[in-house]
Design a protein around this motif. Structure first.
Motif, PDB file in Angstrom:
ATOM      1  N   ASN A 165     -18.804 -19.894 -14.873  1.00 35.40           N
ATOM      2  CA  ASN A 165     -19.866 -19.008 -14.442  1.00 35.40           C
ATOM      3  C   ASN A 165     -19.741 -18.203 -13.253  1.00 35.40           C
ATOM      4  OD1 ASN A 165     -22.215 -19.568 -16.821  1.00 35.40           O
ATOM      5  ND2 ASN A 165     -21.385 -21.549 -16.156  1.00 35.40           N
ATOM      6  N   PHE A 166     -19.164 -18.631 -12.360  1.00 40.46           N
ATOM      7  CA  PHE A 166     -19.067 -17.791 -11.213  1.00 40.46           C
ATOM      8  C   PHE A 166     -18.222 -16.500 -11.390  1.00 40.46           C
ATOM      9  CE2 PHE A 166     -20.767 -21.689  -9.553  1.00 40.46           C
ATOM     10  CZ  PHE A 166     -21.561 -21.354  -8.494  1.00 40.46           C
ATOM     11  N   GLN A 167     -17.142 -16.857 -12.000  1.00 36.58           N
ATOM     12  CA  GLN A 167     -16.158 -15.816 -12.577  1.00 36.58           C
ATOM     13  C   GLN A 167     -16.897 -14.796 -13.277  1.00 36.58           C
ATOM     14  OE1 GLN A 167     -14.867 -15.248 -15.878  1.00 36.58           O
ATOM     15  NE2 GLN A 167     -13.804 -13.457 -15.359  1.00 36.58           N
ATOM     16  N   SER A 168     -17.650 -15.334 -14.260  1.00 37.84           N
ATOM     17  CA  SER A 168     -18.608 -14.286 -15.224  1.00 37.84           C
ATOM     18  C   SER A 168     -19.522 -13.545 -14.810  1.00 37.84           C
ATOM     19  CB  SER A 168     -18.688 -15.178 -16.571  1.00 37.84           C
ATOM     20  OG  SER A 168     -19.540 -16.087 -16.159  1.00 37.84           O
ATOM     21  N   ILE A 169     -20.382 -14.169 -14.037  1.00 37.12           N
ATOM     22  CA  ILE A 169     -21.267 -13.584 -13.388  1.00 37.12           C
ATOM     23  C   ILE A 169     -21.003 -12.548 -12.286  1.00 37.12           C
ATOM     24  CG2 ILE A 169     -23.554 -14.023 -11.723  1.00 37.12           C
ATOM     25  CD1 ILE A 169     -24.059 -14.307 -14.726  1.00 37.12           C
ATOM     26  N   GLY A 170     -19.971 -12.935 -11.597  1.00 36.27           N
ATOM     27  CA  GLY A 170     -19.432 -12.049 -10.265  1.00 36.27           C
ATOM     28  C   GLY A 170     -18.770 -10.690 -11.131  1.00 36.27           C
ATOM     29  N   LEU A 171     -18.184 -10.905 -12.319  1.00 38.24           N
ATOM     30  CA  LEU A 171     -17.390  -9.673 -12.952  1.00 38.24           C
ATOM     31  C   LEU A 171     -18.405  -8.903 -13.303  1.00 38.24           C
ATOM     32  CD1 LEU A 171     -14.772  -8.764 -14.203  1.00 38.24           C
ATOM     33  CD2 LEU A 171     -15.786  -9.806 -16.476  1.00 38.24           C
ATOM     34  N   MET A 172     -19.961  -9.340 -13.684  1.00 37.20           N
ATOM     35  CA  MET A 172     -20.764  -8.404 -14.264  1.00 37.20           C
ATOM     36  C   MET A 172     -21.538  -7.946 -13.049  1.00 37.20           C
ATOM     37  SD  MET A 172     -22.905  -6.923 -16.565  1.00 37.20           S
ATOM     38  CE  MET A 172     -22.348  -7.827 -18.142  1.00 37.20           C
ATOM     39  N   VAL A 173     -21.916  -8.585 -12.087  1.00 40.77           N
ATOM     40  CA  VAL A 173     -22.650  -8.128 -10.722  1.00 40.77           C
ATOM     41  C   VAL A 173     -21.762  -7.030 -10.095  1.00 40.77           C
ATOM     42  CG1 VAL A 173     -23.479  -8.521  -8.783  1.00 40.77           C
ATOM     43  CG2 VAL A 173     -23.898 -10.087 -10.427  1.00 40.77           C
ATOM     44  N   GLU A 174     -20.530  -7.208 -10.204  1.00 42.55           N
ATOM     45  CA  GLU A 174     -19.629  -6.093  -9.518  1.00 42.55           C
ATOM     46  C   GLU A 174     -19.625  -4.866 -10.359  1.00 42.55           C
ATOM     47  OE1 GLU A 174     -15.998  -7.938  -8.774  1.00 42.55           O
ATOM     48  OE2 GLU A 174     -16.436  -9.047  -6.923  1.00 42.55           O
ATOM     49  N   TYR A 175     -19.592  -5.030 -11.621  1.00 49.25           N
ATOM     50  CA  TYR A 175     -19.476  -4.081 -12.521  1.00 49.25           C
ATOM     51  C   TYR A 175     -20.605  -3.036 -12.472  1.00 49.25           C
ATOM     52  CZ  TYR A 175     -20.637  -1.029 -16.713  1.00 49.25           C
ATOM     53  OH  TYR A 175     -21.253  -0.229 -17.491  1.00 49.25           O
ATOM     54  N   GLY A 333     -15.018 -15.486 -18.608  1.00 48.58           N
ATOM     55  CA  GLY A 333     -15.605 -14.457 -19.328  1.00 48.58           C
ATOM     56  C   GLY A 333     -15.073 -13.263 -19.494  1.00 48.58           C
ATOM     57  N   LYS A 334     -15.542 -12.243 -20.238  1.00 48.36           N
ATOM     58  CA  LYS A 334     -14.951 -11.086 -20.562  1.00 48.36           C
ATOM     59  C   LYS A 334     -16.216  -9.958 -20.590  1.00 48.36           C
ATOM     60  CE  LYS A 334     -12.015  -8.225 -23.708  1.00 48.36           C
ATOM     61  NZ  LYS A 334     -11.631  -8.214 -25.136  1.00 48.36           N
TER      62      LYS A 334
END
Length: 341
Positions: A165-175, A333-334
């Motif tokens: 979850n830390f990778q996937s949420i981080g990916l979305m927030v940065e986008y 996540g992707k």
């Protein structure tokens, strides 16, 4: 097909002219009998239309050919998709999957564990409720049955498989931050560890980017996420309580409700000219591509989580589930870009 009704394995053995032990051996493992014998049994099965009571057979085994699957809410298409993947892997490996749903209720989860244990499964794949779970009941179950925990990472058992979850949420927030206004985060009371981790991941990523986290918390504890997204979303919009024109929802089901709330409030959602807000979710819910506008989200790798859970369970079953070391596997996540954000 013979019209005579065959009720027991003894009757089937007598009519087919094959010994009862050989028939039993076939049903335990078809490859354990000679090819010619297997062909005779299979022809007799077609002739008499006999099917054994697999549950009765399992009760007489120390190691059954069943695998239990428990999820918190089968009506959620996310869990339905995960279960579909797991069931096929069980079937392909020659196991009978037995599915339970706790429907968001602790007593139903406990009852499912007790029922499953009485069936003497070879192993189990459990997605616990999380905060509402009876941890003592879960611990007692995993002490007696080889078990892999998936999706909801409660501190029970030796093996967990799920999402990072830390990778996937981080990916979305940065986008979202790189393409528009920094997002606020819409959440409900966390029903499982995933929800808590997503809030933490949102906060950490915003602070890493030098931005102030803005968390909207709605006080409705239920598994009816879409309804909460709709009713609370309309209230938040009408009372002007959403601090950003970009909203990241804790999961896709809340986001789907919020999309409906925006529509009913006369707000256009999306990235283009004339859009009042952007909405993003998480999980790549099977319906998220069909919303209007289609939902930007982070996809969980359903296939890898199902495969990883199943393979980890076989390791436990073969090892006698006594490694005494907790192993956790997290899949990334992707980012899925669609029209809503």
């Amino acid at each position: 097909m013979d019209s005579q009704k065959i009720r027991t394995m003894e009757e089937f053995a007598a009519l087919s002219g094959i010994s009862r032990p050989t028939v039993s051996k076939y049903f335990n493992d078809p490859s354990s009998v000679r090819d010619s014998t297997r062909s005779r049994i299979e022809r007799a099965l077609e002739q008499y239309d006999y099917r054994p009571n697999i549950f009765a057979i399992n009760q007489n085994r120390k190691l059954t050919k069943t695998i239990g699957i428990l999820v918190p809410y089968l009506a959620d298409p996310f869990f339905a998709e995960i279960v579909r993947n797991i069931e096929w892997r069980c079937i392909e490996a020659g196991y009978l999957p037995i599915l339970f749903s706790s429907h968001g209720e602790q007593d139903l989860e406990v009852n499912a564990l007790e029922t499953l244990k009485s069936l003497k499964p070879a192993g189990a794949l459990l997605a616990p409720l999380g905060r509402a779970s009876d941890l003592e009941a879960l611990k007692k179950f995993v002490d007696e049955v080889p078990t892999v925990i998936f999706d909801s990472d409660v501190e029970v058992g030796e093996t967990f498989v799920g999402l990072d979850n830390f990778q996937s949420i981080g990916l979305m927030v940065e986008y979202l931050c790189s393409t528009g206004s920094p997002p606020c985060f819409l959440e409900m009371p966390p029903v499982n560890p995933n929800a808590r981790k997503r809030r933490q991941a949102y906060r950490q990523t915003m602070e890493k980017l030098g931005l102030e986290p803005q968390i909207i918390h709605v006080e409705q504890e239920t598994w009816d996420f879409e309804r909460v997204g709709l009713t609370e979303g309309k209230r938040l919009i009408q009372e002007r309580l959403i601090p950003s024109d970009t909203v990241l929802c804790s999961n896709d089901r809340i986001a789907i409700g919020l999309l409906a709330a925006a529509y009913e409030s006369g707000l256009r959602v999306g990235r283009g000219p004339g859009c009042a807000m952007r909405i993003a979710g998480h999980d790549d819910h099977p319906w998220s591509r069909f919303t209007s506008p289609s939902l930007t989200t982070v996809a969980q790798d359903y296939e890898s989580i199902a495969r990883g859970s199943f393979e980890a369970l076989f390791v436990l079953m073969e090892a006698g589930f006594s490694s005494h070391e907790r192993n956790a596997t997290y899949f990334e996540g992707k980012l899925i870009l669609r029209s809503s954000a």
